[in-house]
Design a protein around this motif. Structure first.
Motif, PDB file in Angstrom:
ATOM      1  N   VAL A  19       7.588  11.314  18.456  1.00 37.78           N
ATOM      2  CA  VAL A  19       6.744  10.127  18.618  1.00 37.78           C
ATOM      3  C   VAL A  19       5.258  10.462  18.566  1.00 37.78           C
ATOM      4  O   VAL A  19       4.431   9.601  18.266  1.00 37.78           O
ATOM      5  CB  VAL A  19       7.110   9.381  19.923  1.00 37.78           C
ATOM      6  N   GLY A  20       4.901  11.722  18.808  1.00 42.22           N
ATOM      7  CA  GLY A  20       3.495  12.090  18.838  1.00 42.22           C
ATOM      8  C   GLY A  20       2.719  11.757  17.580  1.00 42.22           C
ATOM      9  O   GLY A  20       1.512  11.529  17.628  1.00 42.22           O
ATOM     10  N   ILE A  21       3.367  11.709  16.427  1.00 46.87           N
ATOM     11  CA  ILE A  21       2.641  11.445  15.183  1.00 46.87           C
ATOM     12  C   ILE A  21       2.664   9.972  14.784  1.00 46.87           C
ATOM     13  O   ILE A  21       2.075   9.594  13.775  1.00 46.87           O
ATOM     14  CB  ILE A  21       3.197  12.284  14.010  1.00 46.87           C
ATOM     15  N   VAL A  22       3.349   9.136  15.579  1.00 54.74           N
ATOM     16  CA  VAL A  22       3.427   7.710  15.241  1.00 54.74           C
ATOM     17  C   VAL A  22       2.113   7.046  15.615  1.00 54.74           C
ATOM     18  O   VAL A  22       1.708   7.046  16.778  1.00 54.74           O
ATOM     19  CB  VAL A  22       4.594   7.029  15.974  1.00 54.74           C
ATOM     20  N   GLU A  23       1.426   6.490  14.628  1.00 51.03           N
ATOM     21  CA  GLU A  23       0.160   5.814  14.863  1.00 51.03           C
ATOM     22  C   GLU A  23       0.414   4.415  15.424  1.00 51.03           C
ATOM     23  O   GLU A  23       1.392   3.755  15.084  1.00 51.03           O
ATOM     24  CB  GLU A  23      -0.640   5.687  13.562  1.00 51.03           C
ATOM     25  N   ARG A  24      -0.487   3.974  16.304  1.00 52.10           N
ATOM     26  CA  ARG A  24      -0.326   2.641  16.883  1.00 52.10           C
ATOM     27  C   ARG A  24      -0.663   1.550  15.876  1.00 52.10           C
ATOM     28  O   ARG A  24      -0.170   0.424  15.974  1.00 52.10           O
ATOM     29  CB  ARG A  24      -1.195   2.499  18.137  1.00 52.10           C
ATOM     30  N   ARG A  25      -1.506   1.886  14.916  1.00 50.51           N
ATOM     31  CA  ARG A  25      -1.843   0.927  13.857  1.00 50.51           C
ATOM     32  C   ARG A  25      -1.514   1.562  12.520  1.00 50.51           C
ATOM     33  O   ARG A  25      -1.962   2.664  12.223  1.00 50.51           O
ATOM     34  CB  ARG A  25      -3.325   0.556  13.915  1.00 50.51           C
ATOM     35  N   ASN A  26      -0.727   0.857  11.732  1.00 50.48           N
ATOM     36  CA  ASN A  26      -0.285   1.390  10.450  1.00 50.48           C
ATOM     37  C   ASN A  26      -0.443   0.347   9.358  1.00 50.48           C
ATOM     38  O   ASN A  26      -0.280  -0.849   9.588  1.00 50.48           O
ATOM     39  CB  ASN A  26       1.203   1.801  10.527  1.00 50.48           C
ATOM     40  N   THR A  27      -0.785   0.838   8.164  1.00 52.81           N
ATOM     41  CA  THR A  27      -0.822  -0.071   7.018  1.00 52.81           C
ATOM     42  C   THR A  27       0.592  -0.501   6.637  1.00 52.81           C
ATOM     43  O   THR A  27       0.789  -1.601   6.130  1.00 52.81           O
ATOM     44  CB  THR A  27      -1.494   0.618   5.814  1.00 52.81           C
ATOM     45  N   LEU A  28       1.575   0.365   6.903  1.00 52.57           N
ATOM     46  CA  LEU A  28       2.986   0.020   6.697  1.00 52.57           C
ATOM     47  C   LEU A  28       3.632  -0.175   8.062  1.00 52.57           C
ATOM     48  O   LEU A  28       3.742   0.782   8.836  1.00 52.57           O
ATOM     49  CB  LEU A  28       3.712   1.145   5.946  1.00 52.57           C
ATOM     50  N   PRO A  29       4.044  -1.391   8.393  1.00 53.38           N
ATOM     51  CA  PRO A  29       4.628  -1.645   9.719  1.00 53.38           C
ATOM     52  C   PRO A  29       5.798  -0.734  10.063  1.00 53.38           C
ATOM     53  O   PRO A  29       5.973  -0.364  11.229  1.00 53.38           O
ATOM     54  CB  PRO A  29       5.072  -3.114   9.623  1.00 53.38           C
ATOM     55  N   ILE A  30       6.583  -0.333   9.072  1.00 50.88           N
ATOM     56  CA  ILE A  30       7.758   0.473   9.347  1.00 50.88           C
ATOM     57  C   ILE A  30       7.390   1.868   9.865  1.00 50.88           C
ATOM     58  O   ILE A  30       8.200   2.533  10.507  1.00 50.88           O
ATOM     59  CB  ILE A  30       8.663   0.570   8.092  1.00 50.88           C
ATOM     60  N   ALA A  32       5.521   2.456  12.256  1.00 48.20           N
ATOM     61  CA  ALA A  32       5.487   2.389  13.713  1.00 48.20           C
ATOM     62  C   ALA A  32       6.879   2.610  14.297  1.00 48.20           C
ATOM     63  O   ALA A  32       7.039   2.678  15.511  1.00 48.20           O
ATOM     64  CB  ALA A  32       4.936   1.047  14.174  1.00 48.20           C
ATOM     65  N   ASN A  33       7.860   2.719  13.426  1.00 45.22           N
ATOM     66  CA  ASN A  33       9.250   2.918  13.850  1.00 45.22           C
ATOM     67  C   ASN A  33       9.647   4.378  13.762  1.00 45.22           C
ATOM     68  O   ASN A  33       9.014   5.180  13.074  1.00 45.22           O
ATOM     69  CB  ASN A  33      10.198   2.098  12.966  1.00 45.22           C
ATOM     70  N   VAL A  34      10.722   4.697  14.459  1.00 43.33           N
ATOM     71  CA  VAL A  34      11.374   5.994  14.330  1.00 43.33           C
ATOM     72  C   VAL A  34      12.678   5.771  13.575  1.00 43.33           C
ATOM     73  O   VAL A  34      13.379   4.779  13.799  1.00 43.33           O
ATOM     74  CB  VAL A  34      11.630   6.649  15.709  1.00 43.33           C
ATOM     75  N   LEU A  35      12.982   6.652  12.646  1.00 44.96           N
ATOM     76  CA  LEU A  35      14.226   6.575  11.888  1.00 44.96           C
ATOM     77  C   LEU A  35      15.310   7.318  12.668  1.00 44.96           C
ATOM     78  O   LEU A  35      15.139   8.483  13.034  1.00 44.96           O
ATOM     79  CB  LEU A  35      14.039   7.203  10.505  1.00 44.96           C
ATOM     80  N   ILE A  36      16.408   6.633  12.927  1.00 47.60           N
ATOM     81  CA  ILE A  36      17.557   7.241  13.612  1.00 47.60           C
ATOM     82  C   ILE A  36      18.686   7.360  12.601  1.00 47.60           C
ATOM     83  O   ILE A  36      19.136   6.360  12.039  1.00 47.60           O
ATOM     84  CB  ILE A  36      18.005   6.389  14.811  1.00 47.60           C
TER      85      ILE A  36
END
Length: 370
Positions: A19-30, A32-36
Motif C-alpha cells: 500500500v505504501g506506493i498507492v497515491e491518494r490522488r490518481n489520474t487513473l482511479p483504478i 487507488a486500488n490493490v489487485l488481489i
C-alpha cells in the motif's frame, strides 16, 4: 465465493507492504486500488503507480478456484487495522463486491475489474543480476538517499545512481549542492552498468528491506527496469532516463588537511545552533583554529548561538558557512563514532566528509553565503 481466510495480521502484513506506493490522488482511479489475485491457496497483493510495482505472495487462499479483483487499497487497510488483533478475517467476492468479515463485523466494498488493472510487466531479458544481503543494500541506500534531489527539473537528479562494476556496487546521490557516495564489494558480479533508480523506489526499498545479514535480495537490472526479489516480495521499477553527472569529478582528491570530530557531539551542536536559523536561511558558520571547531548561527532578530567542540586540528584557520540541514542529514545517516573532515584551510571551498574505517563512503557539501 470465498477467497481467503486467515488471521488479521496474516492479511495485514502483505497488504501493508504494497500500500505504501498507492497515491491518494490518481489520474487513473483504478490505481487507488490493490489487485488481489488468488490461485488455489496462493494469494497475491499487487499495487503500482505506473512507475514502481510491488507484489507480495501469501498462502491463505480458500478453494481451488482462480479469482482476481481490485478494491480500494487504503480503505481495505483501514478496515483491517480497525479489527481486533485476534480476528480471523474472511474475504469473499460476490456480485462485484468484496466482503470482509471478522466475527460480527462485516464490510462490503465496491470492486473494479482486475482485467483493467495496468500491470508493470518485467522485461524479457536482464543485462545484469546479482544477490547480496538485504542489510548491505539497505545500508547503502541509507548512506546516500538524503542527497537525492526532489522535483528538480533535472529529472536525472531525482533518483539514485547505481553503478555496477566487476566485484563492486556503488550508489551515488546528488542534488547539485551536495553529493553522497557509498559502495561495497559484491561477489560474483562481473557486469558493468549504470542505472538511475527513482527516488520513490529507493524510499520503498529502505522501508521493505530487512536489517538482516542472512536474508538475501536478488537484483536484476536492464536498461529500462530494475527488479528486487526477497522473501515473498517482488519490486519492479522503471528507471530514470538521462545522463547522470560525473560524480568522480565532483569528489575532491587534493585535500591534504583533515581532522576527526565526534559524530554525536557535532550533531548535537548543530541541532542546537539550528534552533536560531530560519526556514529561508538555514546557514551555520564553521570556524576552525586553536584546536577548536566553533559552530555559530544568527538570525534577523539579532539572536545568536555559539558552540565549541575540541578537536585535534593543527592546520591553518578556516571560516566557512554551510546549510545546516546538509550536515545534519549525513550525521543522522551514519552509525560511526566519529567522522573525518577533509578541508582546504584559508578557503571557502567544499568540504569532504568520510569515515575512518570506510574507504567507500564520501560526502561532499558545498559552502553557502550567509
Amino acid at each position: 465465493m470465498q477467497l481467503t481466510e486467515a488471521s488479521r495480521d496474516a492479511v495485514l502484513k502483505p497488504l501493508t507492504t504494497v500500500v505504501g506506493i498507492v497515491e491518494r490522488r490518481n489520474t487513473l482511479p483504478i490505481l487507488a486500488n490493490v489487485l488481489i489475485r488468488k490461485q488455489a491457496e496462493a494469494v497475491e497483493f499487487i499495487a503500482n503507480d505506473l512507475e514502481v510495482q510491488i507484489t507480495t505472495r501469501s498462502a491463505f487462499g480458500v478453494g481451488d478456484e482462480t479469482q482476481s479483483t481490485t478494491v480500494a487499497a487504503r480503505k481495505l487497510l483501514d478496515i483491517l487495522r480497525a479489527l481486533p488483533e485476534s480476528s480471523v478475517v474472511k474475504m469473499s467476492l460476490d456480485d462485484n463486491r468484496l466482503t470482509v468479515q471478522a466475527g460480527r463485523s462485516r464490510f462490503a466494498l465496491q470492486t473494479m475489474e482486475a482485467i483493467d488493472y495496468p500491470l508493470v510487466n518485467p522485461v524479457d531479458q536482464w543485462d545484469a543480476s546479482f544477490s547480496m544481503p538485504q542489510k548491505a543494500l539497505r545500508d547503502l541506500f541509507n548512506q546516500v538517499h538524503f542527497a537525492m534531489a526532489h522535483q528538480d527539473i533535472r529529472h536525472y537528479l531525482n533518483g539514485l545512481l547505481l553503478v555496477l562494476e566487476p566485484g563492486k556496487i556503488r550508489v551515488v546521490a546528488t542534488d547539485g549542492h551536495r553529493l553522497a557516495h557509498a559502495g561495497t564489494a559484491l561477489e560474483a558480479q562481473s557486469a558493468t552498468q549504470d542505472v538511475i533508480i527513482p527516488r520513490k523506489t529507493v524510499h520503498e526499498m529502505q522501508r521493505l528491506l530487512a536489517d538482516d545479514e542472512q536474508s538475501m535480495v536478488q537484483v536484476d537490472v536492464s536498461g529500462s527496469q530494475i527488479r528486487f526479489r526477497f522473501e515473498h516480495i517482488e519490486v519492479i521499477s522503471k528507471l530514470i532516463e538521462g545522463k547522470y553527472p560525473d560524480y568522480q569529478r565532483v569528489i575532491p582528491t587534493d585535500y591534504e588537511c583533515h581532522f576527526d570530530v565526534g559524530r554525536e557531539a557535532l550533531q548535537a551542536a548543530l541541532q542546537r545552533a539550528a534552533i536560531l536559523t530560519t526556514d529561508k536561511l538555514r546557514g551555520v558558520r564553521i570556524q576552525l583554529g586553536d584546536h577548536l571547531m566553533r559552530v555559530s548561527a544568527s538570525n534577523t532578530e539579532n539572536e545568536e548561538a555559539r558552540e565549541e567542540i575540541e578537536i585535534d586540528y593543527p592546520h591553518g584557520p578556516l571560516d566557512v558557512a554551510f546549510n545546516v540541514t546538509y550536515l545534519l542529514d549525513v550525521l543522522a545517516s551514519l552509525k560511526a563514532d566519529s567522522v573525518r573532515w577533509f578541508i582546504q584551510p584559508n578557503t571557502s571551498s567544499s568540504v569532504l566528509i568520510t569515515l575512518a574505517g570506510d574507504d567507500e563512503f564520501r560526502y561532499v557539501v558545498m559552502p553557502m553565503r550567509i
